[in-house]
Design an enzyme around this catalytic site. Structure first.
Site, PDB file in Angstrom:
ATOM      1  N   ASP A 106       0.829  -1.216   0.000  1.00  0.00           N
ATOM      2  CA  ASP A 106       0.000   0.000   0.000  1.00  0.00           C
ATOM      3  C   ASP A 106       0.863   1.266   0.000  1.00  0.00           C
ATOM      4  OD1 ASP A 106       0.992  -0.162   2.593  1.00  0.00           O
ATOM      5  OD2 ASP A 106      -0.967  -0.073   3.578  1.00  0.00           O
ATOM      6  N   GLU A 107       2.183   1.115   0.249  1.00  0.00           N
ATOM      7  CA  GLU A 107       3.043   2.312   0.326  1.00  0.00           C
ATOM      8  C   GLU A 107       3.143   3.029  -1.013  1.00  0.00           C
ATOM      9  OE1 GLU A 107       6.625   2.100   2.510  1.00  0.00           O
ATOM     10  OE2 GLU A 107       5.858   0.620   3.917  1.00  0.00           O
ATOM     11  N   TYR A 162      12.058   2.701  -1.221  1.00  0.00           N
ATOM     12  CA  TYR A 162      11.381   1.393  -1.254  1.00  0.00           C
ATOM     13  C   TYR A 162      10.073   1.484  -2.043  1.00  0.00           C
ATOM     14  CZ  TYR A 162       8.208  -2.307   0.301  1.00  0.00           C
ATOM     15  OH  TYR A 162       7.285  -3.325   0.331  1.00  0.00           O
ATOM     16  N   LYS A 202       8.880  -0.216  -5.638  1.00  0.00           N
ATOM     17  CA  LYS A 202       7.722  -1.120  -5.730  1.00  0.00           C
ATOM     18  C   LYS A 202       6.705  -0.549  -6.730  1.00  0.00           C
ATOM     19  CE  LYS A 202       6.797  -4.432  -3.739  1.00  0.00           C
ATOM     20  NZ  LYS A 202       7.097  -5.871  -4.040  1.00  0.00           N
TER      21      LYS A 202
HETATM   22  P1  NAD Z   1      11.343 -10.173   3.261  1.00  0.00           P
HETATM   23  O1  NAD Z   1      12.351  -9.080   3.176  1.00  0.00           O
HETATM   24  O2  NAD Z   1      11.055 -10.807   4.569  1.00  0.00           O
HETATM   25  O3  NAD Z   1      11.745 -11.360   2.263  1.00  0.00           O
HETATM   26  C1  NAD Z   1      12.168 -11.139   0.956  1.00  0.00           C
HETATM   27  C2  NAD Z   1      12.631 -12.467   0.354  1.00  0.00           C
HETATM   28  O4  NAD Z   1      13.015 -12.227  -1.015  1.00  0.00           O
HETATM   29  C3  NAD Z   1      13.874 -13.060   1.050  1.00  0.00           C
HETATM   30  O5  NAD Z   1      13.696 -14.453   1.247  1.00  0.00           O
HETATM   31  C4  NAD Z   1      15.002 -12.782   0.071  1.00  0.00           C
HETATM   32  O6  NAD Z   1      16.062 -13.723   0.123  1.00  0.00           O
HETATM   33  C5  NAD Z   1      14.284 -12.823  -1.266  1.00  0.00           C
HETATM   34  N1  NAD Z   1      14.987 -11.997  -2.276  1.00  0.00           N
HETATM   35  C6  NAD Z   1      15.359 -10.702  -2.148  1.00  0.00           C
HETATM   36  N2  NAD Z   1      16.021 -10.305  -3.244  1.00  0.00           N
HETATM   37  C7  NAD Z   1      16.055 -11.369  -4.093  1.00  0.00           C
HETATM   38  C8  NAD Z   1      16.581 -11.575  -5.391  1.00  0.00           C
HETATM   39  N3  NAD Z   1      17.242 -10.603  -6.035  1.00  0.00           N
HETATM   40  N4  NAD Z   1      16.425 -12.784  -5.968  1.00  0.00           N
HETATM   41  C9  NAD Z   1      15.774 -13.802  -5.314  1.00  0.00           C
HETATM   42  N5  NAD Z   1      15.267 -13.650  -4.073  1.00  0.00           N
HETATM   43  C10 NAD Z   1      15.404 -12.458  -3.467  1.00  0.00           C
HETATM   44  O7  NAD Z   1      10.021  -9.578   2.601  1.00  0.00           O
HETATM   45  P2  NAD Z   1       8.503  -9.717   3.078  1.00  0.00           P
HETATM   46  O8  NAD Z   1       8.247  -8.781   4.182  1.00  0.00           O
HETATM   47  O9  NAD Z   1       8.199 -11.161   3.243  1.00  0.00           O
HETATM   48  O10 NAD Z   1       7.752  -9.154   1.789  1.00  0.00           O
HETATM   49  C11 NAD Z   1       7.489 -10.007   0.681  1.00  0.00           C
HETATM   50  C12 NAD Z   1       6.817  -9.187  -0.416  1.00  0.00           C
HETATM   51  O11 NAD Z   1       5.599  -8.625   0.061  1.00  0.00           O
HETATM   52  C13 NAD Z   1       7.666  -8.017  -0.914  1.00  0.00           C
HETATM   53  O12 NAD Z   1       7.496  -7.905  -2.300  1.00  0.00           O
HETATM   54  C14 NAD Z   1       7.079  -6.815  -0.201  1.00  0.00           C
HETATM   55  O13 NAD Z   1       7.258  -5.633  -0.963  1.00  0.00           O
HETATM   56  C15 NAD Z   1       5.617  -7.209  -0.127  1.00  0.00           C
HETATM   57  N6  NAD Z   1       4.866  -6.651   1.010  1.00  0.00           N
HETATM   58  C16 NAD Z   1       5.347  -6.751   2.291  1.00  0.00           C
HETATM   59  C17 NAD Z   1       4.591  -6.259   3.356  1.00  0.00           C
HETATM   60  C18 NAD Z   1       5.063  -6.384   4.783  1.00  0.00           C
HETATM   61  O14 NAD Z   1       4.405  -5.854   5.685  1.00  0.00           O
HETATM   62  N7  NAD Z   1       6.174  -7.078   5.061  1.00  0.00           N
HETATM   63  C19 NAD Z   1       3.355  -5.673   3.106  1.00  0.00           C
HETATM   64  C20 NAD Z   1       2.901  -5.565   1.786  1.00  0.00           C
HETATM   65  C21 NAD Z   1       3.660  -6.075   0.748  1.00  0.00           C
HETATM   66  O1  DAU Z   2       2.614  -0.995   4.420  1.00  0.00           O
HETATM   67  C1  DAU Z   2       3.258  -2.142   3.962  1.00  0.00           C
HETATM   68  C2  DAU Z   2       4.741  -2.064   4.294  1.00  0.00           C
HETATM   69  O2  DAU Z   2       4.877  -2.286   5.691  1.00  0.00           O
HETATM   70  C3  DAU Z   2       5.569  -3.059   3.504  1.00  0.00           C
HETATM   71  O3  DAU Z   2       5.476  -2.765   2.133  1.00  0.00           O
HETATM   72  C4  DAU Z   2       7.037  -3.045   3.956  1.00  0.00           C
HETATM   73  O4  DAU Z   2       7.773  -4.040   3.277  1.00  0.00           O
HETATM   74  C5  DAU Z   2       7.073  -3.307   5.455  1.00  0.00           C
HETATM   75  O5  DAU Z   2       8.406  -3.237   5.929  1.00  0.00           O
HETATM   76  C6  DAU Z   2       6.200  -2.286   6.193  1.00  0.00           C
HETATM   77  O6  DAU Z   2       6.768  -0.959   6.102  1.00  0.00           O
HETATM   78  P1  DAU Z   2       6.791   0.034   7.357  1.00  0.00           P
HETATM   79  O7  DAU Z   2       7.811   1.071   7.130  1.00  0.00           O
HETATM   80  O8  DAU Z   2       5.408   0.490   7.700  1.00  0.00           O
HETATM   81  O9  DAU Z   2       7.236  -1.032   8.501  1.00  0.00           O
HETATM   82  P2  DAU Z   2       8.266  -0.909   9.730  1.00  0.00           P
HETATM   83  O10 DAU Z   2       8.087  -2.145  10.555  1.00  0.00           O
HETATM   84  O11 DAU Z   2       9.639  -0.571   9.263  1.00  0.00           O
HETATM   85  O12 DAU Z   2       7.690   0.324  10.539  1.00  0.00           O
HETATM   86  C7  DAU Z   2       6.336   0.358  10.995  1.00  0.00           C
HETATM   87  C8  DAU Z   2       6.112   1.705  11.661  1.00  0.00           C
HETATM   88  O13 DAU Z   2       6.882   1.738  12.874  1.00  0.00           O
HETATM   89  C9  DAU Z   2       6.580   2.896  10.836  1.00  0.00           C
HETATM   90  O14 DAU Z   2       5.683   3.975  11.058  1.00  0.00           O
HETATM   91  C10 DAU Z   2       7.955   3.234  11.415  1.00  0.00           C
HETATM   92  C11 DAU Z   2       7.810   2.836  12.876  1.00  0.00           C
HETATM   93  N1  DAU Z   2       9.037   2.351  13.539  1.00  0.00           N
HETATM   94  C12 DAU Z   2       9.757   1.362  12.923  1.00  0.00           C
HETATM   95  C13 DAU Z   2      10.910   0.864  13.515  1.00  0.00           C
HETATM   96  C14 DAU Z   2      11.724  -0.205  12.830  1.00  0.00           C
HETATM   97  C15 DAU Z   2       9.409   2.849  14.770  1.00  0.00           C
HETATM   98  O15 DAU Z   2       8.726   3.733  15.334  1.00  0.00           O
HETATM   99  N2  DAU Z   2      10.542   2.366  15.366  1.00  0.00           N
HETATM  100  C16 DAU Z   2      11.330   1.400  14.781  1.00  0.00           C
HETATM  101  O16 DAU Z   2      12.383   1.021  15.357  1.00  0.00           O
END
Ligand code: NAD
Ligand code: DAU
Length: 351
Positions: free
Chosen positions: A134-135, A159, A163
């Site tokens: 959603d970012e 980031y 995306k």
């Molecule tokens: P993560 O960082 O935990 O995992 C990413 C994985 O991708 C790892 O296993 C890494 O080894 C692999 N990877 C990275 N670069 C690569 C490359 N060049 N080739 C092959 N593999 C590679 O990520 P996540 O939090 O599980 O997120 C997964 C997907 O969901 C991402 O596309 C992210 O943008 C999206 N997403 C994440 C969130 C969230 O809250 N974490 C929310 C919405 C969408």
């Molecule tokens: O919205 C979806 C996204 O959520 C995904 O696309 C990203 O991959 C995922 O990392 C996440 O992004 P955020 O930046 O929202 O997540 P993060 O856990 O880094 O931070 C969540 C919120 O907490 C954000 O407002 C920043 C704040 N934060 C984060 C850290 C690491 C703190 O206040 N202190 C911290 O130490």
């Protein structure tokens, strides 16, 4: 289906692979090059299943991808591999451009070459699901309505900009080449196996260790929190039922300020790990803010809920309780990441 899934050793990818193996009859080829964010232990419970295979391939390697498409003959792709941490993208955007933009482009081209040679019937049935965030929509004020599929793009961090670029490529491959691609944009996930530098696991681990809890700014930023297993279910429904060219905005209807989330974590850790010291909430430390910190994300998931016949089932309180319990029960998982990958460095800004 035979599904080629990228990023399956990461946080969300491993939940999706586990869901596919445990709740469906699909076969999975996990393409993951094992960056710092990956963990082989994330899939240790299903790694020997006959329907699961891992290919150690970087998605920027077109030759290796073409070979794997030819050999595996997938009927669908679920693309999760990405650099995913906003703070890292601020410190070093290069890897984000490389993997999120160039990697997605390379994967799309490998998929297109393979798809083009399929029979008409198989071509029509093929699906390419791109998992996004959603970012890409930018950020909301308190008064704005939540994001929907129609919200214009306005990414604000390296980031989210990478995306957004990858989402545009995926949609262009549908409108230009007719490839059956579609996109999901999802809110913040949390749950087991979340890499310990993201907010929820970082706070749980620090609360368990009674370290200062670094909250950026005044902790008033708002995120919509989705339990990772609910997201995995939604993504599997999407790959099974999703319509090419569509977008599905996936959210949990659970918006909370960061301060609220950290306080909830502290209360749960106090309850599950009582120690007669002061309440962990007193460890909260307001530290300098993230540059360009997006204020609020929230999704209106009505379209995805209707089309995929899905809703998030975990409340934030229930999901956080399960998550805290998982981190208590799996100290060796996060301790190993912290010892090996960080050489003893402490995690989190302001600590
Ligand atoms: P993560 O960082 O935990 O995992 C990413 C994985 O991708 C790892 O296993 C890494 O080894 C692999 N990877 C990275 N670069 C690569 C490359 N060049 N080739 C092959 N593999 C590679 O990520 P996540 O939090 O599980 O997120 C997964 C997907 O969901 C991402 O596309 C992210 O943008 C999206 N997403 C994440 C969130 C969230 O809250 N974490 C929310 C919405 C969408
Ligand atoms: O919205 C979806 C996204 O959520 C995904 O696309 C990203 O991959 C995922 O990392 C996440 O992004 P955020 O930046 O929202 O997540 P993060 O856990 O880094 O931070 C969540 C919120 O907490 C954000 O407002 C920043 C704040 N934060 C984060 C850290 C690491 C703190 O206040 N202190 C911290 O130490």
């Amino acid at each position: 289906m035979r599904i080629l899934l990228t990023g399956g050793c990461g946080f969300i990818g491993s939940a999706v692979v586990r869901y596919l193996i445990e709740h469906t009859a699909h076969h999975v080829l996990n393409v993951d090059c094992m960056t710092y964010a990956a963990s082989a232990e994330n899939l240790s419970d299903i790694a020997s299943n006959a329907r699961y295979t891992h290919a150690l391939i970087d998605i920027r390697n077109g030759g290796a991808l073409r070979q794997v498409f030819d050999e595996y003959q997938p009927e669908a792709v679920m693309h999760l591999a990405a650099e995913s941490h906003v703070d890292r993208s601020i410190d070093g955007p290069d890897a984000f451009v490389q993997t999120n933009v160039m990697g997605t482009y390379t994967l799309l081209e490998a998929a297109r070459g393979y798809w083009h040679a399929l029979s008409v019937e198989k071509k029509e049935a093929f699906r390419f699901l791109h998992i996004s965030t959603d970012e890409v929509f930018g950020h909301l004020s308190k008064e704005d309505p939540p994001f929907t599929e129609a919200t214009p793009y306005d990414p604000r961090s390296p980031y989210s900009a990478t995306k957004a670029a990858s989402d545009h490529l995926v949609r262009a491959w549908h409108s230009t080449y007719g490839m059956p691609t579609f996109v999901t944009n999802t809110t913040n996930n949390y749950g087991p196996r979340h890499f310990p530098e993201k907010l929820v696991p970082l706070m749980i681990i620090k609360a368990l260790k009674r370290e200062r809890l670094p909250v950026y700014g005044q902790g008033q930023n708002i995120r919509d929190w989705l339990y990772v297993e609910d997201h995995a279910e939604a993504l599997v429904r999407a790959v099974e039922r999703g319509v090419p060219g569509q977008t599905y905005a996936i959210g949990a209807r659970q918006p909370h300020t960061n301060l609220d989330v950290v306080r909830k974590i502290c209360a749960i850790v106090d309850e599950l790990r009582p120690d007669h010291l002061e309440p962990r909430e007193r460890l909260i430390d307001f530290v300098s803010d993230r540059p360009g910190h997006d204020f609020r994300y929230e999704i209106d998931p009505s379209h995805a809920e209707r089309s995929l016949d899905w809703t998030a089932t975990h409340s934030l309180d229930a999901g956080l309780r399960k998550t805290v319990q998982w981190y208590i029960d799996h100290q060796s998982w996060w301790q190993m990441i912290m010892d090996q990958r960080y050489n003893g460095q402490r995690l989190g800004k302001g600590s």
